[in-house]
Design a protein around this motif. Structure first.
Motif, PDB file in Angstrom:
ATOM      1  N   LYS A   5       0.817  -1.198   0.000  1.00  0.00           N
ATOM      2  CA  LYS A   5       0.000   0.000   0.000  1.00  0.00           C
ATOM      3  C   LYS A   5       0.857   1.257   0.000  1.00  0.00           C
ATOM      4  CE  LYS A   5      -3.955   2.129   2.321  1.00  0.00           C
ATOM      5  NZ  LYS A   5      -4.894   2.028   3.458  1.00  0.00           N
ATOM      6  N   ILE A   6       2.013   1.176   0.682  1.00  0.00           N
ATOM      7  CA  ILE A   6       2.872   2.344   0.776  1.00  0.00           C
ATOM      8  C   ILE A   6       3.400   2.761  -0.594  1.00  0.00           C
ATOM      9  CG2 ILE A   6       4.985   1.020   1.210  1.00  0.00           C
ATOM     10  CD1 ILE A   6       5.854   3.260   3.112  1.00  0.00           C
ATOM     11  N   SER A  47       3.251   6.819  -4.945  1.00  0.00           N
ATOM     12  CA  SER A  47       3.053   7.235  -6.317  1.00  0.00           C
ATOM     13  C   SER A  47       1.981   8.314  -6.405  1.00  0.00           C
ATOM     14  CB  SER A  47       2.658   6.023  -7.167  1.00  0.00           C
ATOM     15  OG  SER A  47       2.434   6.406  -8.494  1.00  0.00           O
ATOM     16  N   GLN A  48       0.922   8.143  -5.658  1.00  0.00           N
ATOM     17  CA  GLN A  48      -0.142   9.139  -5.650  1.00  0.00           C
ATOM     18  C   GLN A  48       0.365  10.475  -5.115  1.00  0.00           C
ATOM     19  OE1 GLN A  48      -3.594   7.627  -3.571  1.00  0.00           O
ATOM     20  NE2 GLN A  48      -3.479   5.651  -4.629  1.00  0.00           N
ATOM     21  N   LEU A  72       3.564  16.889  -8.355  1.00  0.00           N
ATOM     22  CA  LEU A  72       3.834  17.399  -9.693  1.00  0.00           C
ATOM     23  C   LEU A  72       2.714  18.307 -10.177  1.00  0.00           C
ATOM     24  CD1 LEU A  72       5.346  14.230 -11.415  1.00  0.00           C
ATOM     25  CD2 LEU A  72       6.536  16.149 -10.342  1.00  0.00           C
ATOM     26  N   ARG A  73       1.488  17.953  -9.828  1.00  0.00           N
ATOM     27  CA  ARG A  73       0.362  18.830 -10.193  1.00  0.00           C
ATOM     28  C   ARG A  73       0.512  20.202  -9.541  1.00  0.00           C
ATOM     29  NH1 ARG A  73      -2.645  14.058  -9.108  1.00  0.00           N
ATOM     30  NH2 ARG A  73      -3.437  13.070 -11.008  1.00  0.00           N
ATOM     31  N   ARG A  74       0.927  20.199  -8.277  1.00  0.00           N
ATOM     32  CA  ARG A  74       1.104  21.478  -7.580  1.00  0.00           C
ATOM     33  C   ARG A  74       2.222  22.303  -8.213  1.00  0.00           C
ATOM     34  NH1 ARG A  74       0.304  18.214  -2.949  1.00  0.00           N
ATOM     35  NH2 ARG A  74       2.545  18.204  -2.480  1.00  0.00           N
ATOM     36  N   ARG A  75       3.181  21.619  -8.813  1.00  0.00           N
ATOM     37  CA  ARG A  75       4.266  22.318  -9.496  1.00  0.00           C
ATOM     38  C   ARG A  75       3.851  22.801 -10.878  1.00  0.00           C
ATOM     39  NH1 ARG A  75      10.133  19.346  -8.588  1.00  0.00           N
ATOM     40  NH2 ARG A  75      10.197  19.482  -6.309  1.00  0.00           N
ATOM     41  N   GLY A  76       2.655  22.444 -11.293  1.00  0.00           N
ATOM     42  CA  GLY A  76       2.163  22.901 -12.582  1.00  0.00           C
ATOM     43  C   GLY A  76       2.483  21.976 -13.738  1.00  0.00           C
TER      44      GLY A  76
END
Length: 556
Positions: free
Chosen positions: A339-340, A345-346, A352-356
């Motif tokens: 699970k870890i 990965s999530q 990465l989304r927060r980094r644009g």
């Protein structure tokens, strides 16, 4: 019977080994979206071997008796299975033809010599009888370098070097090893490894291909950035020709006119039979690591690979996939039992989304390091700085270890798709750094235009796989669901891709050789005068075309 092992007659690799999709939950949805294929549907029933329409052997009985007198009757085979296995390599064209059940021409006999003296006597006998000799290694070739011409009326002898599989000697002071040409990758690495050495040459076909085949086709390996292509690795060899042996000594460098060594490397059996090669070997490194990296775009990944090539770093592997191939790689991951791992990965994707970052444009890279602990530490530091300069991030050893484990498995995926009505194949090229971006875009566009012509949903993806001072190799994989004329459809797509290479400043092949598959583009690649020069070499060295005729240069 011979103890030489061969791949399955209808596909890649060993019997009992196949690609499995059920433990990879993202694979089926990915393939459905990419080419419209439902991989969960039952595969087509394989044609039984007994249903193949195989021509009879037309070997002259007198020649057969002479061959048997040289190697022993147990090493001379005219049975149907032996001849089918030695008819083709493993390109998608080869597999489509052999699976269709009709073979227009096969070798008339398969012979297994046990030493160079037997090779010499076999060659002399075959040439005296005006027969055709086709050297055979592991049978992995995908450019048509093995098949006899369909209109060949002479006897065809497939000369299998599989019994010549030993490391003969290692010159430890010079780092040179004499190895017989029929040694397959795992066997020669095992023998070298027992004494602390490695050749460092690991092509995709490593598990089944041979040293002689690598030399004959100018092979490259996954770690060629460090160890060089086979043309850099091989320093000398012995080449059996009618009446004698060409002996090239392993001199570090020499000024002895046009290089005979270079003439033979890549000659695909047209100049004779390679029986052994002397090659560079290296001590097994103290540290060997492959790290994973992510780049925000294909452009960033290419620029980083170029900067690494220009830097003081000398990695063993520099590889970056475009967004399409990255998506494919993610889709072939097995379901995580930890699970870890899933949560990690999530978390990375969220970061990465927060980094644009546009996650649909993410490109996965693998970079390998070898040497002493201090040297590897230094190189990783240099590469980390370059990766960061281009907006990339490091993923650590985990992805690299996974890459190392499954790097030789991709051909099994191709067979899996073929079982379900989809044609998938590869084409690779090389070009200067300044032309790579344009070449990539031109090739992708050409492939999609070809798919539109056929009215099919197709896929093409790419990775940069080998870096050099002035440029790099781009390796394309393409796939589509074929119709009732798969070879005609395949030819249309393959031809579009090959022509795109030439038009955009690339070569017709970086490491898969010419054979018959790529011969139509040779004059555009090396110029008509270059072809004329090469033709003159072949006609002078083999005036009756006894050695693997019609390969590299199409019949005039």
């Amino acid at each position: 019977m011979t103890e030489v092992k061969h791949m399955k007659w209808w596909g890649w690799g060993d019997d009992g080994i196949a690609f499995e999709h059920r433990d990879k939950p993202a694979f089926a949805p990915f393939v459905r979206k990419a080419i419209g294929l439902d991989v969960t549907a039952p595969a087509a029933t394989a044609r039984p071997f007994d249903a193949l329409d195989v021509p009879e052997s037309h070997l002259d009985p007198a020649l057969r008796d002479e061959l048997a007198g040289i190697v022993g009757a147990e090493h001379v085979h005219t049975d149907t299975m032996s001849r089918v296995v030695h008819t083709f390599g493993k390109s998608i064209r080869d597999l489509l033809r052999v699976r269709s059940g009709t073979l227009e021409r096969t070798p008339d006999v398969v012979v297994y010599p046990g030493d160079e003296d037997e090779v010499q006597r076999l060659v002399d006998a075959a040439v005296a009888a005006n027969a055709v000799v086709i050297p055979f290694g592991g049978g992995t070739n995908i450019s048509g370098s093995l098949e006899p011409a369909t209109d060949e009326e002479r006897g065809v002898v497939s000369l299998d070097l599989g019994r010549l599989n030993q490391v003969l000697d290692v010159d430890e002071d010079s780092g040179l090893a004499r190895i017989q040409a029929g040694a397959q990758g795992p066997d020669l690495e095992r023998q070298l490894g027992e004494h602390g050495w490695t050749l460092g040459h690991f092509p995709d076909s490593f598990a089944h291909s041979t040293l002689g085949g690598w030399v004959a086709t100018r092979s490259s390996g996954m770690q060629s950035d460090k160890y060089g292509d086979i043309a850099d690795i091989v320093r000398g060899f012995r080449l059996v020709r009618p009446g004698g042996v060409v002996t090239i000594r392993p001199i570090p460098s020499t000024s002895t006119g046009p290089s005979v060594r270079e003439m033979v490397v890549g000659s695909e059996g047209r100049l004779g039979v390679i029986t052994e090669a002397t090659v560079h070997v290296h001590r097994i490194p103290e540290v060997r690591e492959i790290f994973g990296y992510l780049f925000p775009s294909w452009e960033a990944g290419l620029a980083a690979m170029r900067d690494i090539a220009e830097s003081d770093a000398s990695p063993s592997v520099t590889r970056v996939s475009d967004a399409r191939e990255t998506a494919f790689s993610f889709a072939t991951r097995t379901a995580s039992k930890k699970k870890i791992t899933s949560l990690g990965s999530q978390a990375l994707m969220a970061l990465l989304r927060r980094r644009g970052w546009d996650l649909d444009q993410v490109c996965l890279s693998f970079i390998g390091y070898e040497g002493s602990a201090s040297h590897v530490k230094y190189e990783k530091k240099l590469v980390k700085r370059i990766v960061g300069k281009h907006g990339g991030i490091g993923l650590g050893r985990g992805p690299g270890e996974l890459y190392d484990q499954k790097k030789f498995d991709t051909p099994y995926i191709r067979d899996f798709l073929l079982d379900r009505g989809a044609a998938a194949d590869v084409s690779e090229t090389a070009a200067p750094w300044s032309k790579l971006r344009q070449l990539y875009e031109h090739t992708v566009a050409a492939a999609h235009s070809a798919y539109d012509d056929l009215g099919v949903q197709g896929w093409i993806m790419c990775h940069l796989s080998h870096s050099y001072h002035s440029g790099a190799c781009l390796y394309f994989t393409f796939a589509f669901v074929h119709g009732e004329e798969p070879l005609k459809q395949y030819d249309h797509v393959k031809s579009a891709i090959q022509q795109a290479f030439i038009d955009a400043g690339g070569t017709l092949s970086h490491h898969h050789a010419v054979g018959v598959e790529h011969a139509p583009w040779l004059a555009q690649d090396i110029s008509p005068e270059g072809v004329a020069l090469m033709r003159g070499l072949f006609e002078s060295a083999d005036p009756r075309s006894n050695f693997n005729p019609d390969k590299i240069i199409s019949p005039s």
